[in-house]
Design an enzyme around this catalytic site. Structure first.
Site, PDB file in Angstrom:
ATOM      1  N   THR A   2     -18.144  -6.715  29.600  1.00 25.25           N
ATOM      2  CA  THR A   2     -17.509  -7.365  30.751  1.00 25.25           C
ATOM      3  C   THR A   2     -17.694  -6.550  32.016  1.00 25.25           C
ATOM      4  OG1 THR A   2     -15.340  -7.896  31.684  1.00 25.25           O
ATOM      5  CG2 THR A   2     -15.360  -6.205  30.032  1.00 25.25           C
TER       6      THR A   2
ATOM      7  N   TYR B  34      -7.740  -3.905  28.733  1.00 26.25           N
ATOM      8  CA  TYR B  34      -8.859  -4.745  28.283  1.00 26.25           C
ATOM      9  C   TYR B  34     -10.204  -4.110  28.661  1.00 26.25           C
ATOM     10  CZ  TYR B  34     -12.282  -8.486  28.394  1.00 26.25           C
ATOM     11  OH  TYR B  34     -13.422  -9.214  28.218  1.00 26.25           O
TER      12      TYR B  34
END
Ligand code: UDP
Length: 337
Positions: A119, A143
């Protein structure tokens, strides 16, 4: 040599199910490994489903022994940023522990090719835009840290044990299968486009718009929205490249075009033919002002060029949702030009 049989961990989820479809359309066999904790059985249509948890080594080993994949694509992870701040143990256990377990079993079973869902959140608040892969990894969320840690583990394991890996750093995954067969079905939903679509059809009241005081052209945040089927395509290219030219690939997957939240709402209004009611809310903690990919490395290494822009993204998401909600043909179906 192409990756003919591919284990798709998390293949019942949003991006994983689109990858499974793309694999099948390319003549490959996707074997979905998913515990269905967030994924949906109805999204597994293109190959067998093995129900199992990524943290369960015995279940993974059994699936690999039975189906003998040439490569693995790993999508199975916790993804909601706010949840990660509240439940870090869960995030580290699933995202870091799960990936480590997968790598271990792959090495034991002689499967050496792994495509990993990473990501742009690994970069944190970038010092310059567009983002290139050499920028420092300074994630600002649990995250993002879990994904950065897995990339680090992949580098170490690759160096020591010859695991070939691709870390594909997604920008804002969005949209749905252009045929309308599968789409984004998170519960709860935190992402902009599905929330805007819901609001525009009066499901759940006005959406929240998180901040109009950012230093951007209209005060709302800028993101690089990338169609989920373009992401799926990049995974197939990455797996094939690793099988032909073993090594590592770490690339950004975005279009290079940025849209503000207000611009996205306009696109949603065009697709649905209805206004998107919203309430102005304070900035959402952890939101970067602007994120924008430089996709040139992915183009050069994978021959990958996104095929869908913001209009396809929004219209495909709308077509999917209206089918799921059983809405009729009003307003007229807006198909991509
Ligand atoms: N956003 C918003 N309302 C929502 C969901 C998102 O205003 O209900 C904004 C969010 O603040 C960000 C952008 O839309 O600026 C994209 O957010 P999303 O959660 O879709 O993706 P993220 O960039 O966080 O991965």
């Amino acid at each position: 040599m192409t990756a003919k049989r591919v284990l798709v961990a998390g293949g019942a989820g949003y991006i994983g199910s689109h990858a499974a479809k793309a694999l099948a359309l390319a003549g490959r066999i996707p074997i979905v490994f998913d515990d269905l904790s967030a994924g949906h059985e109805h999204a597994v249509k293109w190959g067998p489903l093995v129900r199992g948890d990524i943290r369960d080594a015995d279940a993974l080993r059994a699936a690999i022994r039975e189906h003998r994949p040439d490569a693995v694509m790993h999508f199975a992870a916790r993804i909601e940023v706010g949840e990660g701040e509240r439940e870090p143990v869960d995030f580290y256990e699933n995202n870091v522990g799960g990936a480590l377990n997968l790598m271990k079993v792959m090495l034991e079973e002689g499967v050496n090719t792994l495509v990993f869902s990473s990501t742009c959140a690994i970069y944190g608040d970038p010092e310059r835009l567009p983002l290139t892969e050499d920028l420092p990894k300074r994630p600002v969320s649990v995250y993002g840290r879990t994904k950065a840690m897995v990339e680090q583990m992949l580098e170490d394991v690759s160096r020591a044990r010859g695991l070939n890996f691709a870390a594909l750093r997604y920008f804002n995954a969005a949209g749905a299968d252009m045929d309308g067969e599968i789409g984004e079905e998170h519960d709860p939903e935190s992402h902009l486009i599905p929330n805007a679509i819901k609001a525009s059809v009066g499901r759940g009241g006005p959406m929240k718009l998180f901040g109009l005081d950012y230093p951007t052209k209209d005060g709302s945040c800028v993101r690089d929205y990338i169609h989920v089927s373009d992401l799926a395509d990049a995974h197939i290219r990455a797996a094939d490249r690793l099988m032909e030219a073993p090594g590592n690939v770490q690339v950004n997957l975005g279009t290079g075009d940025g849209y503000t939240v207000l611009e996205v709402l306009k696109a949603v209004e065009t697709a649905t033919g209805r206004p998107v009611p919203y309430d102005l809310a304070p900035r959402r903690p952890g939101d970067a002002v602007a994120l924008l990919a430089d996709p040139s490395k992915a183009r050069a290494l994978l021959g990958w060029t996104p095929q869908h822009g913001i209009d396809d993204i929004v219209s495909s998401a709308w077509n999917f949702h209206r089918r799921v909600w059983g809405m009729g043909n009003e307003p007229a179906l807006q198909r991509a030009k």
